[in-house]
Write a protein that holds these residues in place. Structure first.
Motif, mmCIF file in Angstrom:
data_model
loop_
_atom_site.group_PDB
_atom_site.id
_atom_site.type_symbol
_atom_site.label_atom_id
_atom_site.label_comp_id
_atom_site.label_asym_id
_atom_site.label_seq_id
_atom_site.Cartn_x
_atom_site.Cartn_y
_atom_site.Cartn_z
ATOM 1 N N GLY A 1 -0.150 -7.577 2.383
ATOM 2 C CA GLY A 1 0.321 -6.534 1.460
ATOM 3 C C GLY A 1 -0.147 -5.143 1.857
ATOM 4 O O GLY A 1 -0.255 -4.262 1.013
ATOM 5 N N VAL B 1 10.786 -13.486 -0.375
ATOM 6 C CA VAL B 1 10.094 -12.395 0.319
ATOM 7 C C VAL B 1 8.757 -12.895 0.874
ATOM 8 O O VAL B 1 7.857 -13.231 0.108
ATOM 9 N N GLU C 1 0.828 -1.219 0.000
ATOM 10 C CA GLU C 1 0.000 0.000 0.000
ATOM 11 C C GLU C 1 0.864 1.272 0.000
ATOM 12 O O GLU C 1 0.365 2.354 0.255
ATOM 13 N N HIS D 1 5.378 1.682 11.259
ATOM 14 C CA HIS D 1 5.259 1.175 9.875
ATOM 15 C C HIS D 1 6.486 0.392 9.438
ATOM 16 O O HIS D 1 6.416 -0.401 8.501
ATOM 17 N N HIS E 1 -1.249 8.422 17.351
ATOM 18 C CA HIS E 1 -1.383 7.678 18.591
ATOM 19 C C HIS E 1 -0.637 8.516 19.640
ATOM 20 O O HIS E 1 0.485 8.181 20.022
ATOM 21 N N TYR F 1 -8.071 5.690 4.381
ATOM 22 C CA TYR F 1 -8.938 5.414 3.221
ATOM 23 C C TYR F 1 -9.818 6.619 2.923
ATOM 24 O O TYR F 1 -10.118 6.917 1.766
ATOM 25 N N PRO G 1 0.690 -17.726 10.653
ATOM 26 C CA PRO G 1 0.961 -16.307 10.395
ATOM 27 C C PRO G 1 -0.019 -15.619 9.468
ATOM 28 O O PRO G 1 -0.133 -14.390 9.477
ATOM 29 N N GLU H 1 11.071 -7.728 9.542
ATOM 30 C CA GLU H 1 10.548 -7.513 8.185
ATOM 31 C C GLU H 1 10.965 -8.595 7.186
ATOM 32 O O GLU H 1 11.309 -8.296 6.036
ATOM 33 N N PRO I 1 -3.706 -2.236 13.803
ATOM 34 C CA PRO I 1 -3.351 -1.289 12.742
ATOM 35 C C PRO I 1 -4.589 -0.981 11.897
ATOM 36 O O PRO I 1 -5.549 -1.764 11.884
ATOM 37 N N PHE J 1 8.337 -16.584 9.735
ATOM 38 C CA PHE J 1 7.538 -17.090 10.854
ATOM 39 C C PHE J 1 6.480 -18.063 10.326
ATOM 40 O O PHE J 1 5.780 -17.756 9.362
ATOM 41 N N PHE K 1 5.008 -12.733 2.287
ATOM 42 C CA PHE K 1 3.919 -11.816 1.933
ATOM 43 C C PHE K 1 2.723 -12.093 2.839
ATOM 44 O O PHE K 1 2.256 -13.227 2.933
ATOM 45 N N ALA L 1 -4.469 -6.404 8.652
ATOM 46 C CA ALA L 1 -3.193 -7.050 8.340
ATOM 47 C C ALA L 1 -3.152 -8.471 8.904
ATOM 48 O O ALA L 1 -3.968 -8.836 9.751
ATOM 49 N N PHE M 1 1.086 -16.365 2.725
ATOM 50 C CA PHE M 1 0.618 -17.206 3.836
ATOM 51 C C PHE M 1 -0.894 -17.366 3.907
ATOM 52 O O PHE M 1 -1.416 -17.754 4.946
ATOM 53 N N GLY N 1 2.568 -10.569 9.244
ATOM 54 C CA GLY N 1 3.039 -9.262 8.772
ATOM 55 C C GLY N 1 3.174 -8.296 9.933
ATOM 56 O O GLY N 1 4.145 -7.539 10.033
ATOM 57 N N MET N 2 2.205 -8.349 10.862
ATOM 58 C CA MET N 2 2.236 -7.422 12.002
ATOM 59 C C MET N 2 3.422 -7.709 12.930
ATOM 60 O O MET N 2 4.066 -6.787 13.431
HETATM 61 C C1 LIG Z 1 -4.944 2.191 5.864
HETATM 62 C C2 LIG Z 1 -3.741 1.643 6.585
HETATM 63 C C3 LIG Z 1 -3.582 1.910 7.924
HETATM 64 C C4 LIG Z 1 -2.492 1.394 8.614
HETATM 65 N N1 LIG Z 1 -2.382 1.648 9.946
HETATM 66 C C5 LIG Z 1 -1.356 1.105 10.643
HETATM 67 C C6 LIG Z 1 -1.241 1.314 12.064
HETATM 68 O O1 LIG Z 1 -2.075 1.974 12.699
HETATM 69 N N2 LIG Z 1 -0.213 0.722 12.701
HETATM 70 C C7 LIG Z 1 0.730 -0.028 12.045
HETATM 71 O O2 LIG Z 1 1.635 -0.559 12.684
HETATM 72 N N3 LIG Z 1 0.659 -0.206 10.709
HETATM 73 C C8 LIG Z 1 -0.344 0.323 9.993
HETATM 74 N N4 LIG Z 1 -0.431 0.123 8.641
HETATM 75 C C9 LIG Z 1 0.628 -0.629 7.947
HETATM 76 C C10 LIG Z 1 0.411 -2.154 7.835
HETATM 77 O O3 LIG Z 1 -0.935 -2.511 8.043
HETATM 78 C C11 LIG Z 1 1.334 -2.884 8.816
HETATM 79 O O4 LIG Z 1 2.680 -2.616 8.489
HETATM 80 C C12 LIG Z 1 1.116 -4.412 8.883
HETATM 81 O O5 LIG Z 1 1.870 -4.906 9.960
HETATM 82 C C13 LIG Z 1 1.498 -5.140 7.607
HETATM 83 O O6 LIG Z 1 0.958 -6.459 7.667
HETATM 84 P P1 LIG Z 1 0.648 -7.299 6.337
HETATM 85 O O7 LIG Z 1 0.049 -8.585 6.732
HETATM 86 O O8 LIG Z 1 -0.118 -6.482 5.383
HETATM 87 O O9 LIG Z 1 2.124 -7.547 5.824
HETATM 88 P P2 LIG Z 1 2.822 -7.257 4.393
HETATM 89 O O10 LIG Z 1 2.631 -5.822 4.008
HETATM 90 O O11 LIG Z 1 2.343 -8.290 3.447
HETATM 91 O O12 LIG Z 1 4.312 -7.519 4.782
HETATM 92 C C14 LIG Z 1 4.966 -6.703 5.711
HETATM 93 C C15 LIG Z 1 6.301 -7.341 6.075
HETATM 94 O O13 LIG Z 1 6.065 -8.546 6.805
HETATM 95 C C16 LIG Z 1 6.818 -9.605 6.235
HETATM 96 N N5 LIG Z 1 6.102 -10.851 6.536
HETATM 97 C C17 LIG Z 1 4.829 -11.168 6.230
HETATM 98 N N6 LIG Z 1 4.544 -12.391 6.685
HETATM 99 C C18 LIG Z 1 5.661 -12.868 7.286
HETATM 100 C C19 LIG Z 1 6.017 -14.094 7.920
HETATM 101 N N7 LIG Z 1 5.142 -15.086 8.049
HETATM 102 N N8 LIG Z 1 7.270 -14.247 8.384
HETATM 103 C C20 LIG Z 1 8.176 -13.245 8.284
HETATM 104 N N9 LIG Z 1 7.907 -12.073 7.671
HETATM 105 C C21 LIG Z 1 6.664 -11.882 7.197
HETATM 106 C C22 LIG Z 1 6.926 -9.242 4.774
HETATM 107 O O14 LIG Z 1 8.023 -9.850 4.151
HETATM 108 C C23 LIG Z 1 7.147 -7.745 4.872
HETATM 109 O O15 LIG Z 1 8.493 -7.484 5.147
HETATM 110 C C24 LIG Z 1 -1.520 0.611 7.928
HETATM 111 C C25 LIG Z 1 -1.683 0.358 6.562
HETATM 112 C C26 LIG Z 1 -2.776 0.864 5.888
HETATM 113 C C27 LIG Z 1 -2.928 0.533 4.429
#
Ligand SMILES: Cc1cc2nc3c(=O)[nH]c(=O)nc-3n(C[C@H](O)[C@H](O)[C@H](O)COP(=O)(O)OP(=O)(O)OC[C@H]3O[C@@H](n4cnc5c(N)ncnc54)[C@H](O)[C@@H]3O)c2cc1C
Length: 455
Positions: free
Chosen positions: A70, A65, A30, A412, A367, A321, A108, A195, A130, A201, A67, A134, A88, A138-139
């Motif tokens: 996203g 990488v 995003e 982030h 926050h 959004y 995960p 990351e 978040p 995981f 995922f 998510a 995952f 990823g978190m």
């Molecule tokens: C509208 C919006 C609001 C948001 N608000 C917040 C917020 O308030 N707080 C906040 O912290 N973030 C926020 N975010 C950012 C995002 O949601 C976080 O960074 C979230 O943790 C990403 O999770 P994901 O599942 O989408 O991971 P992805 O974006 O798919 O991946 C993130 C990272 O995690 C890694 N990863 C994924 N799965 C695994 C695994 N199983 N093992 C090891 N590594 C892995 C990936 O390689 C990548 O490096 C926001 C995003 C948006 C679009």
């Protein structure tokens, strides 16, 4: 070499894809960072599948990488060096809930909303929220946090144990199911926030919390952003156990009103939530009321019924959004600095003034209880120089945060966007981080190009 047939043989053709749409869906997150497609996407169903993929990738030095959903905002899941994207979505189950231990073990790929749905029947919840739905993987990987971090902490505070597949295929566990431990080095802390650069995981044990007996939400508007921040600081230093305390500036209130079904007064505001029992909450609310009145609050309103409370937090969660949908011709760059509370007012005012100076649409939300805030910078990608101006703005925010004793990212993560500030923020400690990366991933296959500056 053709990775696809090899991976089909290793984990099965039904778990391996080179479909054009699937590759495209794994080329971006995003953020504003440029898309880059992987060569192959795999969909593991077990730790052993992940192990096979990593052993193969390590042997042939192919980038891998992970995922999640996203939803990252710093380009973390983008395969900038191509290779294998590990999705995952098929590892999205609750493995075990242990209500008496306040612990859950999950795969995960489960998302935070899905997890909380499953926990409801136990009267328990998982508090890291978040703005996007998510995945827990990823978190954990970005050390995500959210509106309840002021009370419950972020991902690093919730993760008890991780099952991690290392670059060479070894599988380790980083903690235990005990609430605390003094045994060995804190590997949970090391892997959470890595990351996808140190390991992948495949199981995560998390702390859970009881759903409070009484929950009260409130909002309070002020004449200026500065008075909001001063009120928030006073509440924190008075030791009130706030469950949520969010800053929403006037521009963002207007945007929320346009997007959500709300008609909040257009003024800088604090959104609060109190968790506890009726008696305790009543006392806390009166105490907070006295503090905000002293800070010049214009109105203090309660959202007593659960629908209005849900609407309040929905409006807050969906602000990103709201900006995007309200300005479809513009792109949104979201800054993410975190500073010591004493420096928060100065940093937030700086951001607010800069929006006016640059003439960008957007707003500031945060926050505030954690000293973490975001500036939504709405820029026109079709106008030459606008993107560069937005980047310059974001970099100015980081510079001031670092000068204030803060960090370039509160939640982030580093990804692609904050690499250039890593040496400045961490100094000599960066060498220790690079040494750890070399030890755990000598062939540099795990999410190369993220977090670590070039050596
Ligand atoms: C509208 C919006 C609001 C948001 N608000 C917040 C917020 O308030 N707080 C906040 O912290 N973030 C926020 N975010 C950012 C995002 O949601 C976080 O960074 C979230 O943790 C990403 O999770 P994901 O599942 O989408 O991971 P992805 O974006 O798919 O991946 C993130 C990272 O995690 C890694 N990863 C994924 N799965 C695994 C695994 N199983 N093992 C090891 N590594 C892995 C990936 O390689 C990548 O490096 C926001 C995003 C948006 C679009």
């Amino acid at each position: 070499m053709d990775i696809y047939p090899d991976l089909c043989k290793l984990i099965g053709a039904d778990q391996t894809s080179v479909n054009e749409t699937i590759l495209r869906n794994h080329s971006k997150d995003e953020s504003d960072h440029a898309a880059s497609e992987p060569d192959v996407v795999v969909f593991p169903e077990s730790s052993e599948d992940v192990q096979k993929v990593l052993r193969y990738a390590n042997k042939h030095k192919i980038p891998v990488v992970p995922f999640g959903a996203g939803s990252g905002l710093e380009g973390q899941a983008i395969p900038v060096n191509k290779g294998i994207s590990i999705d995952f979505e098929r590892m999205n189950k609750v493995i075990e809930v242990r209500p008496e231990d306040l612990v859950v073990i999950v795969q995960p790929g489960i998302t935070r909303i899905q997890l909380n749905e499953e926990l409801k029947k136990y009267g328990l919840f998982f508090p890291v929220d978040p703005g996007a739905d998510a995945t827990i993987g990823g978190m954990a990987s970005t050390n995500a946090s959210g509106t309840m971090t002021v009370r419950y902490g972020g991902m690093r505070d919730q993760v008890l144990n991780l099952k991690v597949v290392l670059a060479d295929g070894r599988i380790i566990e980083t903690g235990s199911l005990a609430k605390k431990s003094s045994s060995g080095l804190h590997l949970n802390g090391l892997f959470v926030g890595s990351e996808g650069t140190l390991g992948v995981f495949t199981e995560i044990a998390l702390k859970l919390h009881g759903i409070p007996e009484d929950i009260v939400a409130a909002r309070c508007s002020f004449p200026s952003v500065k008075s909001c921040v001063e009120a928030a600081t006073a509440i924190l230093t008075a030791g009130v156990p706030m469950a949520r305390m969010e800053l929403v500036d006037a521009r963002s209130i207007r945007q929320a009103n346009e997007y959500s079904d709300t008609d909040y007064e257009v003024a800088p505001s604090l959104f609060f939530e109190f968790h506890g029992n009726k008696g305790g909450n009543k006392e806390d609310i009166e105490f907070v009321r006295a503090i905000v009145e002293e800070a010049g609050c214009l109105e203090f309103l309660f959202e007593t019924d659960s629908l209005k409370r849900t609407a309040l937090w929905k409006a807050r969660h969906e602000l990103n959004y709201a900006y995007r949908h309200g300005n479809p011709q513009l792109a949104c760059m979201t800054t993410d600095v975190c500073v010591p509370i004493s420096k928060l007012a100065e940093n937030v005012e700086f951001a607010s003034n800069k929006l006016d100076e640059y003439g960008f649409k957007g707003g500031v939300v945060g926050h505030v209880g954690d000293g973490n805030f975001h500036t939504m910078i709405m820029y026109d990608p079709k106008v030459e120089g606008e993107f560069e101006k937005a980047v310059e703005f974001s970099h100015q925010m980081v510079k001031l945060a670092l000068k204030s004793g803060g960090t370039c990212t509160g939640e982030h993560g580093v990804g692609l966007g904050k690499i250039d500030f890593q040496r400045e923020e961490h100094g000599e400690a960066m060498e220790i981080m690079l040494a750890l990366k070399r030890t755990l991933d000598p062939n540099q296959i795990l999410n190369p190009g993220k977090i670590f500056p070039k050596e």
